[in-house]
Design a protein around this motif. Structure first.
Motif, mmCIF file in Angstrom:
data_model
loop_
_atom_site.group_PDB
_atom_site.id
_atom_site.type_symbol
_atom_site.label_atom_id
_atom_site.label_comp_id
_atom_site.label_asym_id
_atom_site.label_seq_id
_atom_site.Cartn_x
_atom_site.Cartn_y
_atom_site.Cartn_z
ATOM 1 N N ILE A 144 0.727 -1.250 0.015
ATOM 2 C CA ILE A 144 -0.110 -0.123 0.012
ATOM 3 C C ILE A 144 0.879 1.249 -0.020
ATOM 4 O O ILE A 144 1.729 1.409 1.020
ATOM 5 C CB ILE A 144 -0.790 -0.064 1.442
ATOM 6 N N ASN A 145 0.676 2.179 -0.938
ATOM 7 C CA ASN A 145 1.457 3.134 -1.269
ATOM 8 C C ASN A 145 2.791 3.058 -1.114
ATOM 9 O O ASN A 145 3.776 3.725 -0.071
ATOM 10 C CB ASN A 145 1.005 4.508 -0.036
ATOM 11 N N GLY A 146 3.178 1.878 -1.679
ATOM 12 C CA GLY A 146 4.875 1.784 -1.605
ATOM 13 C C GLY A 146 5.124 0.884 -0.526
ATOM 14 O O GLY A 146 6.814 0.706 -0.415
ATOM 15 N N ASN A 147 4.602 0.664 0.322
ATOM 16 C CA ASN A 147 5.073 -0.113 1.763
ATOM 17 C C ASN A 147 4.472 -1.232 1.789
ATOM 18 O O ASN A 147 3.217 -1.697 1.774
ATOM 19 C CB ASN A 147 4.867 0.816 2.773
ATOM 20 N N TRP A 148 5.078 -2.501 2.213
ATOM 21 C CA TRP A 148 4.496 -3.692 2.414
ATOM 22 C C TRP A 148 3.815 -3.853 3.811
ATOM 23 O O TRP A 148 4.633 -3.278 4.789
ATOM 24 C CB TRP A 148 5.632 -4.757 2.303
ATOM 25 N N TYR A 149 2.873 -4.529 4.117
ATOM 26 C CA TYR A 149 2.098 -4.659 5.225
ATOM 27 C C TYR A 149 1.669 -6.039 5.456
ATOM 28 O O TYR A 149 1.350 -6.682 4.406
ATOM 29 C CB TYR A 149 0.814 -3.928 5.374
ATOM 30 N N PHE A 150 2.181 -6.409 6.665
ATOM 31 C CA PHE A 150 1.866 -8.034 6.677
ATOM 32 C C PHE A 150 1.726 -8.168 8.325
ATOM 33 O O PHE A 150 2.294 -7.195 9.101
ATOM 34 C CB PHE A 150 2.701 -8.805 6.364
#
Length: 179
Positions: free
Chosen positions: A81-87
């Protein structure tokens, strides 16, 4: 292709036993982390937990690592999301209860493929990480001509037919297209 024009290597490859097993070593935890960093296009410190989890779930098998990453992305547990990884490794750990059956899951996925595509993937795997579709087409045609159960409406696997199979393999994440 004409038999008298084929090389000794091509003749020998066509005669290979495609049920043979080629032993490959699994990756260690550090190499799994490196692979994940490459896959995600990042070298983040926060992938330590994710890489450790994926290492435990896949035992370092590179194919399983790639499939596991693809799976958690498809399930929405790994998002960009918006160039950042989320997990959330806790959610991934809880929701992806497949560590013991990952090989079975992938085996079932392969078995659901068209028998001709299964053979194409076996041949491609023997050709290496990168292969020529021309060589693949020659070998596949030789095999399909020898095995009656693989023949369909035509005796020849054309470039278009082969590319259709390869596109399906890419869509199913068994192959990656390169330039």
């Amino acid at each position: 292709y004409r038999d008298e024009e084929s090389t000794t290597i091509e003749k020998n490859i066509i005669k290979l036993d495609f049920d043979s097993v080629l032993p490959l070593e699994d990756l260690n935890c550090h190499l799994v982390k490196d692979m994940i960093a490459v896959e995600l296009g990042d070298d983040l410190e926060e992938i330590n937990d994710l890489s450790a989890l994926i290492f435990r779930k896949t035992a370092g098998n590179p194919f399983y690592v790639k499939q596991f990453i693809s799976s958690i992305q498809k399930e929405g547990f790994l998002k960009k999301i918006n160039g950042n990884w989320y997990f959330d490794t806790g959610v991934i750990r809880a929701e992806m209860m497949i560590s013991d059956s990952l090989a079975e899951l992938l085996s079932n996925k392969v078995q659901r493929l068209n028998i001709r595509l299964q053979v194409i993937l076996k041949v491609a795997s023997l050709l290496g990480y990168s292969f020529s579709t021309d060589i693949l087409q020659i070998i596949v045609n030789g095999i399909f001509n020898e095995r009656k159960e693989l023949k369909e409406n035509t005796d020849v696997v054309t470039r278009e037919i082969l590319e259709s199979f390869l596109d399906e393999a890419v869509e199913e994440c068994f192959l990656e297209k390169t330039s």
